[in-house]
Design an enzyme around this catalytic site. Sequence first.
Site, PDB file in Angstrom:
ATOM      1  N   GLY A  12       0.802  -1.209   0.000  1.00 30.94           N
ATOM      2  CA  GLY A  12       0.000   0.000   0.000  1.00 30.94           C
ATOM      3  C   GLY A  12       0.836   1.261   0.000  1.00 30.94           C
ATOM      4  N   PHE A  13       0.151   2.354   0.204  1.00 33.22           N
ATOM      5  CA  PHE A  13       0.720   3.694   0.168  1.00 33.22           C
ATOM      6  C   PHE A  13       1.884   3.847   1.146  1.00 33.22           C
ATOM      7  CE2 PHE A  13      -0.402   8.096   2.039  1.00 33.22           C
ATOM      8  CZ  PHE A  13       0.546   8.753   1.280  1.00 33.22           C
ATOM      9  N   ILE A  14       1.678   3.471   2.394  1.00 26.01           N
ATOM     10  CA  ILE A  14       2.726   3.595   3.404  1.00 26.01           C
ATOM     11  C   ILE A  14       3.729   2.455   3.271  1.00 26.01           C
ATOM     12  CG2 ILE A  14       3.219   3.654   5.888  1.00 26.01           C
ATOM     13  CD1 ILE A  14       0.401   4.819   6.307  1.00 26.01           C
ATOM     14  N   VAL A  65      -4.210 -11.407   5.815  1.00 25.72           N
ATOM     15  CA  VAL A  65      -3.996 -11.630   7.248  1.00 25.72           C
ATOM     16  C   VAL A  65      -5.154 -12.396   7.874  1.00 25.72           C
ATOM     17  CG1 VAL A  65      -2.490  -9.635   7.601  1.00 25.72           C
ATOM     18  CG2 VAL A  65      -4.978  -9.353   7.802  1.00 25.72           C
ATOM     19  N   ALA A  86      -4.989  -3.475   7.011  1.00 18.67           N
ATOM     20  CA  ALA A  86      -6.280  -3.120   7.607  1.00 18.67           C
ATOM     21  C   ALA A  86      -7.206  -2.593   6.535  1.00 18.67           C
ATOM     22  CB  ALA A  86      -6.100  -2.064   8.706  1.00 18.67           C
ATOM     23  N   GLU A  87      -8.486  -2.800   6.756  1.00 14.72           N
ATOM     24  CA  GLU A  87      -9.490  -2.083   5.969  1.00 14.72           C
ATOM     25  C   GLU A  87      -9.566  -0.668   6.524  1.00 14.72           C
ATOM     26  OE1 GLU A  87     -10.928  -3.120   3.379  1.00 14.72           O
ATOM     27  OE2 GLU A  87     -10.709  -5.302   3.438  1.00 14.72           O
ATOM     28  N   TYR A 189     -14.577   1.695  12.198  1.00 15.35           N
ATOM     29  CA  TYR A 189     -13.142   1.698  11.899  1.00 15.35           C
ATOM     30  C   TYR A 189     -12.335   2.020  13.156  1.00 15.35           C
ATOM     31  CZ  TYR A 189      -8.630   3.340  10.160  1.00 15.35           C
ATOM     32  OH  TYR A 189      -7.286   3.550   9.972  1.00 15.35           O
TER      33      TYR A 189
END
Length: 378
Positions: A12-14, A65, A86-87, A189
């Site tokens: 992902g982005f991070i 996961v 994570a979502e 969330y």
Amino acid sequence: MPDHVLITGGAGFIGTRLARRFVDAGHTVTVLDSLLPQVHGDDPRTTSPLLRSLDGIATVIEGTVTSTDDLRAAIDGAQIVVHLAAETGTGQSMYEIDRYVEANVGGTAKLLDILTNESHSVKRLVIASSRSIYGEGAYRTVDGRTVYPAHRVDADMAARDFDVHERGEGPITMIPTDEQAKLHPSSVYGITKQMQESLVMTVAPTIGVESVALRYQNVYGPGQSLKNPYTGILSIFSTLIRQGKAINIFEDGLESRDFVYIDDVVESTFLASTLPSAGGHTINVGSGVATTVNEVVAALFAAFGSEVPTTITGNYRLGDIRHNVADLARLREVLEYEPQTDFRTGVGRFVEWVLSEPIEESGYERSLKEMAERSLLK
């Protein structure tokens, strides 16, 4: 000594930037990622620049996961685990409840179950937590006391009273929220992020694994998904500006967030993963500056050099908070780190990257319709 690092959600982005940071420091990286179409497109191997950026950098395992077998394979040989998977998205979490709980809570439970009951080499586990666990965060009363107000109510917001109130008090003022603040998330969330953090920080020390929780604020920067309509107002607004579409600003535009640039998040996470002093700590990762939505729009217009019509609609989403800004004293003390990129500079870099990307449909209007149909968007 170089370590073998596992980054869950690492495509992902991070995660992709973090993987490169570890490799540049001499470590070996494995990434476990489910390559969700919402983030990576329908054919990630060809449509996801994030995934391609890991070529020659990390070993990528396509898996989830929520699968014990996938986790077990990914953990093999790792000394450091950074659990990013994570979502994400406050709004979507309010109606895709089972999916968010299964991925965020269930996936974390499976990870900890393996570390507790099976042989492994993991010595440090870093969990990506969130500012969402604070709910409305910290406020100060007129006589100087710190309070943690309850969530805003539908009736007040319907009457266009978007401010935060504390029963029995006069006007209250938002102040930076530190890590000792009351935890009372206002969305599914946020609840799942609190549970992730609590699970890791409770279980890991009992099995001899050092744990660190990083409470990320609103992360932005080059590489952030321009397709995912459920996270990142900078991405959403940028796409609308490039399409020449109007921007509808919720509430009164004075709601604020702590926007933290991706490079500062990556460096903070790298330090939290590698510094001996970080073990056992819970740390805010942000800029320490509150920026309103109106200021976000103005900064984007300035960076793009163009504007589109804007309307302050008075619409609001149930589950959204009014303000939050991080107290960074512990970040400075434990990680000895000071955020390097101010918002104006970061937005300039972000827009420069956006202009190099194709204009794509983000599905933003569809996401608003989904929330309105469930009476979550008023």
